[in-house]
Design an enzyme around this catalytic site. Sequence first.
Site, PDB file in Angstrom:
ATOM      1  N   GLU A   1      -2.741  10.607   2.818  1.00  0.00           N
ATOM      2  CA  GLU A   1      -3.903  10.690   3.703  1.00  0.00           C
ATOM      3  C   GLU A   1      -4.000  12.077   4.325  1.00  0.00           C
ATOM      4  O   GLU A   1      -2.975  12.735   4.554  1.00  0.00           O
ATOM      5  CB  GLU A   1      -3.844   9.621   4.791  1.00  0.00           C
ATOM      6  CG  GLU A   1      -4.117   8.234   4.214  1.00  0.00           C
ATOM      7  CD  GLU A   1      -4.446   7.211   5.284  1.00  0.00           C
ATOM      8  OE1 GLU A   1      -5.613   6.787   5.367  1.00  0.00           O
ATOM      9  OE2 GLU A   1      -3.527   6.839   6.029  1.00  0.00           O
TER      10      GLU A   1
ATOM     11  N   GLU B   1       0.843  -1.209   0.000  1.00  0.00           N
ATOM     12  CA  GLU B   1       0.000   0.000   0.000  1.00  0.00           C
ATOM     13  C   GLU B   1       0.870   1.248   0.000  1.00  0.00           C
ATOM     14  O   GLU B   1       1.898   1.290   0.672  1.00  0.00           O
ATOM     15  CB  GLU B   1      -0.889  -0.046   1.261  1.00  0.00           C
ATOM     16  CG  GLU B   1      -1.737   1.181   1.499  1.00  0.00           C
ATOM     17  CD  GLU B   1      -2.593   1.052   2.774  1.00  0.00           C
ATOM     18  OE1 GLU B   1      -2.781  -0.076   3.287  1.00  0.00           O
ATOM     19  OE2 GLU B   1      -3.041   2.100   3.257  1.00  0.00           O
TER      20      GLU B   1
END
Length: 364
Positions: free
Chosen positions: A168, A164
């Site tokens: 964010e 991943e």
Amino acid sequence: MSIKLSVPLVLTLLASLSAVSAQQCNATSHCPSSAPCCSEFGFCGTGSFCLGGCNPLASTSLTSCSPEPVCQNANHTFTDFSRILSNATYFDGNATKYDWVVNQGTILNSTAGELAMTLTQDNGGTRLSSTRYVHYGTITARLKTGRWGGVVTAFITMSDIKDEIDWEFPGNQTTEGQSNYFWQGVVPTPTDGKTHGNLTDTFSNFHDYTIDWQEDTLTWLIDGNAVRTLKRSDVTGSDGISRYPSTPSRIELSLWPAGINSSGQGTIEWAGGLINWDDPDYKAAGHFYALVESVTVSCADAKTNSANATSYVYGTNSSAFSPSVAVSNESTVTNAAVGALAASKAVWGALVGGGALALGAVLL
Ligand SMILES: *[C@@H]1O[C@H](CO)[C@@H](O)[C@H](O)[C@H]1NC(C)=O
Ligand SMILES: *[C@@H]1O[C@H](CO)[C@@H](O)[C@H](O)[C@H]1NC(C)=O
Ligand SMILES: *[C@@H]1O[C@H](CO)[C@@H](O)[C@H](O)[C@H]1NC(C)=O
Ligand SMILES: *[C@@H]1O[C@H](CO)[C@@H](O)[C@H](O)[C@H]1NC(C)=O
Ligand SMILES: *[C@@H]1O[C@H](CO)[C@@H](O)[C@H](O)[C@H]1NC(C)=O
Ligand SMILES: *[C@@H]1O[C@H](CO)[C@@H](O)[C@H](O)[C@H]1NC(C)=O
Ligand SMILES: *[C@@H]1O[C@H](CO)[C@@H](O)[C@H](O)[C@H]1NC(C)=O
Ligand SMILES: *[C@@H]1O[C@H](CO)[C@@H](O)[C@H](O)[C@H]1NC(C)=O
Ligand SMILES: *[C@@H]1O[C@H](CO)[C@@H](O)[C@H](O)[C@H]1NC(C)=O
Ligand SMILES: *[C@@H]1O[C@H](CO)[C@@H](O)[C@H](O)[C@H]1NC(C)=O
Ligand SMILES: *[C@@H]1O[C@H](CO)[C@@H](O)[C@H](O)[C@H]1NC(C)=O
């Protein structure tokens, strides 16, 4: 087929698409051959369980999951939603037909033609995934984040074995973005999340957030400026294992409720506290939202892949530490019924119709 199907018929078709087993699966407890595919959520099944998110390391064999649609250069915009399937459950693996699927929640059409992801107390947030995978490439999302404590906006890449790469945005810090990465579901070193600041307000202004993911170097950029670089060699241990994201990944966009009571205390703090459902923004619009203007994808392998390339497949020579990935011409489409797709498009029209008005009211 363009006939509208009734809801009960849709459900019947769906039931026939995917044989579901209640059995749970993980890397140490694989699926049985009767329900060979371990879904993104850790359950064994067939049909849609074998599509996006199906974990080869937890399925019956490394080749149980469907081939993953190969990367294709693209400039995605969202002035219409014809390339977005409103419910991922109905996807049949045909990436020629859809660029995105909605895994959860509700997307709305803003008056300016952006895609709005919504978060309500009931919908648990919104997540979209690309139908195609990227196996190294440069991906840029131009977006405006959501805002207020507990509300988190994310633009990430996620592989089926949980490699991943993240951008964010905790909603109480609208002048910053955070970069992070995971290797097979773990952060190699706990301090790897980094904050990059001094941006004009990310809720009110579009910025370009880029993940430049190459085989040996990973660079995060904001508005074209590199803010962080990670080299594969930096995370290759003395055991020879590179804890570096290395497997084909879908692009995911989401607005999610990190600040809720059921989250861990650390997550709530990271997100800037519990969500205030009495927030005036929320009250006025009926939802929190983040806006995506475009997503551009430049595939590292676009030039070298054969014109026949359709998919990525995990190899039979994989080990858990270094799964092998091959480019193939195998079809990514399952035997899913075409009728279910037509029906879900019909459902879509109703969702957009009602929702656009609600969002328009707050944006105007
Ligand atoms: C894997 O799944 C099995 C069976 O559901 C369960 O007993 C085990 O605790 C799981 N292991 C992990 C690491 O989650
Ligand atoms: C995307 O846009 C860029 C810049 O306008 C252009 O050079 C490129 O060809 C486009 N790519 C595709 C796949 O349309
Ligand atoms: C979204 O809005 C644009 C501009 O108003 C419009 O052209 C388009 O048809 C809308 N799309 C949907 C899915 O409603
Ligand atoms: C995939 O979708 C495209 C575009 O709608 C269609 O032309 C093609 O026949 C579909 N492929 C399969 C195998 O269903
Ligand atoms: C997608 O469809 C399934 C089956 O009808 C339903 O359970 C699920 O809630 C739907 N998801 C969304 C995001 O609408
Ligand atoms: C923040 O941005 C402003 C305006 O672009 C610039 O003048 C200032 O030096 C920046 N501060 C830092 C710490 O980078
Ligand atoms: C947390 O729980 C309290 C008490 O049940 C409730 O009032 C509040 O709305 C919840 N907050 C969130 C963000 O879920
Ligand atoms: C946002 O929340 C974090 C974690 O609770 C806190 O450390 C930070 O000071 C908050 N930032 C702002 C701008 O409120
Ligand atoms: C590519 O497709 C063409 C036409 O179907 C076929 O003749 C050729 O053998 C294929 N090449 C490869 C490498 O699969
Ligand atoms: C399988 O993987 C091992 C370890 O990476 C490698 O040494 C070996 O050559 C591979 N075999 C094949 C057939 O690719
Ligand atoms: C697919 O690839 C195989 C070899 O890997 C080749 O024999 C076959 O012709 C290819 N088929 C198509 C449709 O390209």
